[in-house]
Scaffold this motif. Structure first.
Motif, mmCIF file in Angstrom:
data_model
loop_
_atom_site.group_PDB
_atom_site.id
_atom_site.type_symbol
_atom_site.label_atom_id
_atom_site.label_comp_id
_atom_site.label_asym_id
_atom_site.label_seq_id
_atom_site.Cartn_x
_atom_site.Cartn_y
_atom_site.Cartn_z
ATOM 1 N N VAL A 328 0.535 -0.835 -0.076
ATOM 2 C CA VAL A 328 0.232 -0.390 -0.093
ATOM 3 C C VAL A 328 0.753 1.565 -0.242
ATOM 4 C CG1 VAL A 328 -1.537 1.667 1.391
ATOM 5 C CG2 VAL A 328 -1.676 -0.526 1.307
ATOM 6 N N VAL A 329 1.884 0.963 0.597
ATOM 7 C CA VAL A 329 2.617 2.452 1.087
ATOM 8 C C VAL A 329 3.580 2.872 -0.333
ATOM 9 C CG1 VAL A 329 4.833 0.974 1.614
ATOM 10 C CG2 VAL A 329 4.174 3.429 2.871
ATOM 11 N N THR A 330 3.497 1.992 -1.841
ATOM 12 C CA THR A 330 4.248 2.403 -2.873
ATOM 13 C C THR A 330 3.176 2.457 -3.516
ATOM 14 O OG1 THR A 330 4.433 -0.394 -3.202
ATOM 15 C CG2 THR A 330 5.961 0.711 -1.875
ATOM 16 N N ARG A 331 1.881 2.575 -3.535
ATOM 17 C CA ARG A 331 0.894 2.442 -4.344
ATOM 18 C C ARG A 331 -0.083 4.088 -4.458
ATOM 19 N NH1 ARG A 331 3.136 -0.588 -8.361
ATOM 20 N NH2 ARG A 331 4.919 -0.428 -6.851
ATOM 21 N N HIS A 332 0.303 4.472 -5.847
ATOM 22 C CA HIS A 332 -0.842 6.129 -5.863
ATOM 23 C C HIS A 332 -2.124 5.179 -5.688
ATOM 24 C CE1 HIS A 332 2.342 8.799 -6.473
ATOM 25 N NE2 HIS A 332 3.064 7.853 -6.909
ATOM 26 N N ASN A 333 -2.519 4.617 -6.283
ATOM 27 C CA ASN A 333 -3.767 3.697 -6.486
ATOM 28 C C ASN A 333 -4.443 2.926 -5.004
ATOM 29 O OD1 ASN A 333 -2.477 1.809 -7.371
ATOM 30 N ND2 ASN A 333 -4.405 1.231 -8.826
ATOM 31 N N SER A 334 -3.478 3.177 -3.688
ATOM 32 C CA SER A 334 -3.577 2.379 -2.611
ATOM 33 C C SER A 334 -3.730 3.358 -1.549
ATOM 34 C CB SER A 334 -3.247 1.713 -2.696
ATOM 35 O OG SER A 334 -3.513 0.348 -3.208
ATOM 36 N N PRO A 335 -4.990 4.094 -1.915
ATOM 37 C CA PRO A 335 -4.288 5.797 -0.522
ATOM 38 C C PRO A 335 -4.505 5.499 0.727
ATOM 39 C CG PRO A 335 -6.359 6.036 -1.761
ATOM 40 C CD PRO A 335 -5.813 4.447 -2.705
ATOM 41 N N PHE A 336 -5.470 4.053 0.932
ATOM 42 C CA PHE A 336 -5.795 3.738 2.644
ATOM 43 C C PHE A 336 -5.707 2.392 2.557
ATOM 44 C CE2 PHE A 336 -9.023 4.982 0.107
ATOM 45 C CZ PHE A 336 -10.109 3.949 1.048
ATOM 46 N N ALA A 337 -5.503 1.645 4.026
ATOM 47 C CA ALA A 337 -5.616 0.793 4.081
ATOM 48 C C ALA A 337 -6.671 -0.146 5.368
ATOM 49 C CB ALA A 337 -4.215 0.384 4.425
ATOM 50 N N GLU A 338 -6.944 -1.602 5.068
ATOM 51 C CA GLU A 338 -7.995 -1.367 6.327
ATOM 52 C C GLU A 338 -7.309 -2.284 7.376
ATOM 53 O OE1 GLU A 338 -11.715 -5.157 7.195
ATOM 54 O OE2 GLU A 338 -9.977 -5.222 4.628
ATOM 55 N N PHE A 339 -7.440 -2.186 8.777
ATOM 56 C CA PHE A 339 -6.802 -2.808 9.483
ATOM 57 C C PHE A 339 -8.206 -3.401 10.371
ATOM 58 C CE2 PHE A 339 -5.355 -2.395 14.360
ATOM 59 C CZ PHE A 339 -4.487 -3.427 14.348
ATOM 60 N N LEU A 340 -8.303 -4.872 10.776
ATOM 61 C CA LEU A 340 -8.822 -5.480 11.881
ATOM 62 C C LEU A 340 -8.262 -5.559 12.828
ATOM 63 C CD1 LEU A 340 -8.467 -8.905 9.138
ATOM 64 C CD2 LEU A 340 -10.688 -7.106 9.399
ATOM 65 N N MET A 341 -10.024 -5.318 13.341
ATOM 66 C CA MET A 341 -10.104 -5.012 14.904
ATOM 67 C C MET A 341 -9.981 -5.953 15.643
ATOM 68 S SD MET A 341 -9.077 -1.671 15.082
ATOM 69 C CE MET A 341 -9.762 -1.242 16.778
ATOM 70 N N MET A 342 -8.476 -6.540 15.973
ATOM 71 C CA MET A 342 -8.895 -8.322 16.446
ATOM 72 C C MET A 342 -8.765 -8.497 17.456
ATOM 73 S SD MET A 342 -8.819 -9.714 14.075
ATOM 74 C CE MET A 342 -8.944 -11.126 15.185
ATOM 75 N N ALA A 343 -9.104 -6.711 18.631
ATOM 76 C CA ALA A 343 -9.517 -7.570 20.294
ATOM 77 C C ALA A 343 -10.936 -7.731 20.378
ATOM 78 C CB ALA A 343 -9.782 -6.218 20.703
ATOM 79 N N PRO A 344 -11.138 -8.829 21.049
ATOM 80 C CA PRO A 344 -12.675 -9.533 21.540
ATOM 81 C C PRO A 344 -13.738 -8.766 21.207
ATOM 82 C CG PRO A 344 -11.221 -10.486 22.531
ATOM 83 C CD PRO A 344 -10.428 -9.527 22.082
ATOM 84 N N LYS A 345 -13.788 -7.163 21.665
ATOM 85 C CA LYS A 345 -15.221 -6.243 21.616
ATOM 86 C C LYS A 345 -14.456 -4.836 20.801
ATOM 87 C CE LYS A 345 -16.686 -9.016 25.477
ATOM 88 N NZ LYS A 345 -18.052 -10.047 24.444
ATOM 89 N N ALA A 346 -13.576 -4.911 20.227
ATOM 90 C CA ALA A 346 -13.044 -4.184 19.241
ATOM 91 C C ALA A 346 -13.179 -2.515 19.895
ATOM 92 C CB ALA A 346 -14.533 -3.702 18.115
ATOM 93 N N ASP A 347 -12.596 -2.621 20.826
ATOM 94 C CA ASP A 347 -12.561 -1.876 22.103
ATOM 95 C C ASP A 347 -10.609 -0.969 22.681
ATOM 96 O OD1 ASP A 347 -11.613 -4.308 23.532
ATOM 97 O OD2 ASP A 347 -13.077 -3.468 24.923
ATOM 98 N N GLU A 348 -9.554 -2.208 21.719
ATOM 99 C CA GLU A 348 -8.735 -1.400 21.590
ATOM 100 C C GLU A 348 -7.961 -1.768 20.378
ATOM 101 O OE1 GLU A 348 -6.793 -3.450 24.670
ATOM 102 O OE2 GLU A 348 -7.624 -4.476 24.949
#
Length: 394
Positions: A328-348
């Motif tokens: 992603v950091v090398t591509r102009h057509n990838s301006p942002f990325a996904e982060f999966l919230m792997m905390a069980p309650k998605a709270d951290e």
């Protein structure tokens, strides 16, 4: 170092989180009443683990050069993929130059084409490919991103996938993608509840924060179209993977049918340049979302990205931690990325591929600096205290 040759390849299996991020214990948001293609069966409605989403586990691939340097990668596929790596793909890897990644990929793919092309086999190929890039970076003492063109920006910004977009906003993410909890089998009442949930979340996050819905292949064209129109009043940015990944014609129709300004995204479960060519040439979506651990590895993702760029489409990879960050950091057509919230309650914010990767960078205020990716290879280490099992050997 360019002439270093590969002397061994090893495939291991791990259980519990990490690359197979669905392999979680009870109470995790990622397994809790999410709409799936299996929702029509009452026995498999409540939990994705009930129908075996975590059955395979994690595949770990190691490749070793003649000087003792080891590159590795993790993806999904578990024991069946380990068999493919050890008993078939190994012949195309051992003895080759560490830099012959394109040649190795081509031979692996076309040698397995008669029983592969997508799914488990391409997962195995992806794991080998990523391990080869990690090895080459370690041999050259360069990060992978430097070997594929270098950063085009100083940082990566992220949206968060999880059950609590409101908390993701507080953590600095640019948007939040929620799992769809109600399936077509639950009729109009389920759709009304899904829209109510979206409306409530919009109230929490305000008008400018991105909200998206991940439908995980659970819908048909009619339901997806009605859901998109009902969600438009609440500023839904995109509707993701609404129908079967094999239904290119359905996606083509959905893209035409959604409200103006709403995006259609898919590709998480697509593979290779040929699969993505179908999505792009048939005008199936606005954003493609290949998973670098499933689509054919980094070697293939670069080809997929070039195709997307030529069609004026964005490439926002599905999850995959450092393996997508270096891309992603090398591509102009990838301006942002996904982060999966792997905390069980998605709270951290916790490392996405924990506990398998050590030194895995995580977003701070929704961002990761490009400089955090400057270690050789993919910049992470394997936690060797885990129960690594090697079920097959040459």
């Amino acid at each position: 170092m360019a002439s270093a040759r590969i002397v061994d390849i090893r495939a291991f299996v791990l259980r519990g989180g990490g690359a197979d991020y669905h392999d979680q214990s009870d109470g995790h948001w990622i397994d809790d009443n999410i709409a799936t293609p299996m929702s029509r069966y009452p026995a498999y409605r409540k939990s994705r683990r009930s129908f075996g989403i975590n059955a395979l586990g994690t595949l770990v691939v190691e490749v070793e050069a003649d000087d003792g340097t080891i590159g590795f990668a993790v993806t999904t596929g578990g024991e069946p993929a380990a068999y493919i790596v050890e008993k078939h793909l190994s012949r195309f890897v051992i003895g080759q130059k560490a830099s012959d990644i394109e040649l190795i990929w081509d031979q692996m793919y076309f040698a397995t084409q008669y029983y592969g092309r997508k799914g488990l086999v391409v997962n195995a190929i992806s794991g080998v490919d990523l391990a080869l890039w990690d090895l080459l970076g370690r041999l050259r003492q360069e990060p992978v991103h430097a070997m594929i063109g270098g950063p085009v920006r100083d940082e990566i910004q992220f949206y968060a996938t999880g059950a609590r977009p409101d908390l993701a906003k507080e953590m600095g993410f640019i948007g939040g993608k929620m799992p769809l909890r109600y399936a077509p089998v639950e009729g109009n009442e389920g759709m009304n509840q899904a829209i109510a949930d979206l409306a409530e979340m919009r109230e929490r996050v305000g008008p400018d924060f991105w909200l998206m819905l991940d439908c995980w292949m659970a819908l048909d064209l009619d339901y997806a179209t009605r859901l998109a129109h009902a969600a438009a009043a609440h500023g839904l940015k995109w509707i993701e993977e609404a129908i079967s990944p094999d239904d290119y014609w359905g996606y083509q129709s959905l893209k035409k049918a959604v409200p103006p300004g709403m995006l259609v995204t898919t590709g998480e479960h697509e593979a290779t340049r040929w699969g993505f060519r179908m999505l792009l040439e048939m005008e199936c979506c606005d954003i493609i979302q290949p998973d670098v651990g499933w689509c054919g590895g980094l070697t293939e993702l670069l080809k997929i990205s070039a195709l997307a760029d030529a069609h004026g489409k964005l490439v926002i990879p599905h999850g995959s931690s450092v393996y997508s960050y270096h891309f992603v950091v090398t591509r102009h057509n990838s301006p942002f990325a996904e982060f999966l919230m792997m905390a069980p309650k998605a709270d951290e914010v916790v490392p996405m591929f924990s506990p398998q990767l050590q030194g895995e960078p995580v977003p701070q205020n929704g961002r990761i600096a490009a400089s955090a990716l400057d270690k050789p290879g993919f910049g992470v280490e394997l936690d060797r205290s885990l129960d690594l099992a090697r079920p097959y050997k040459p």
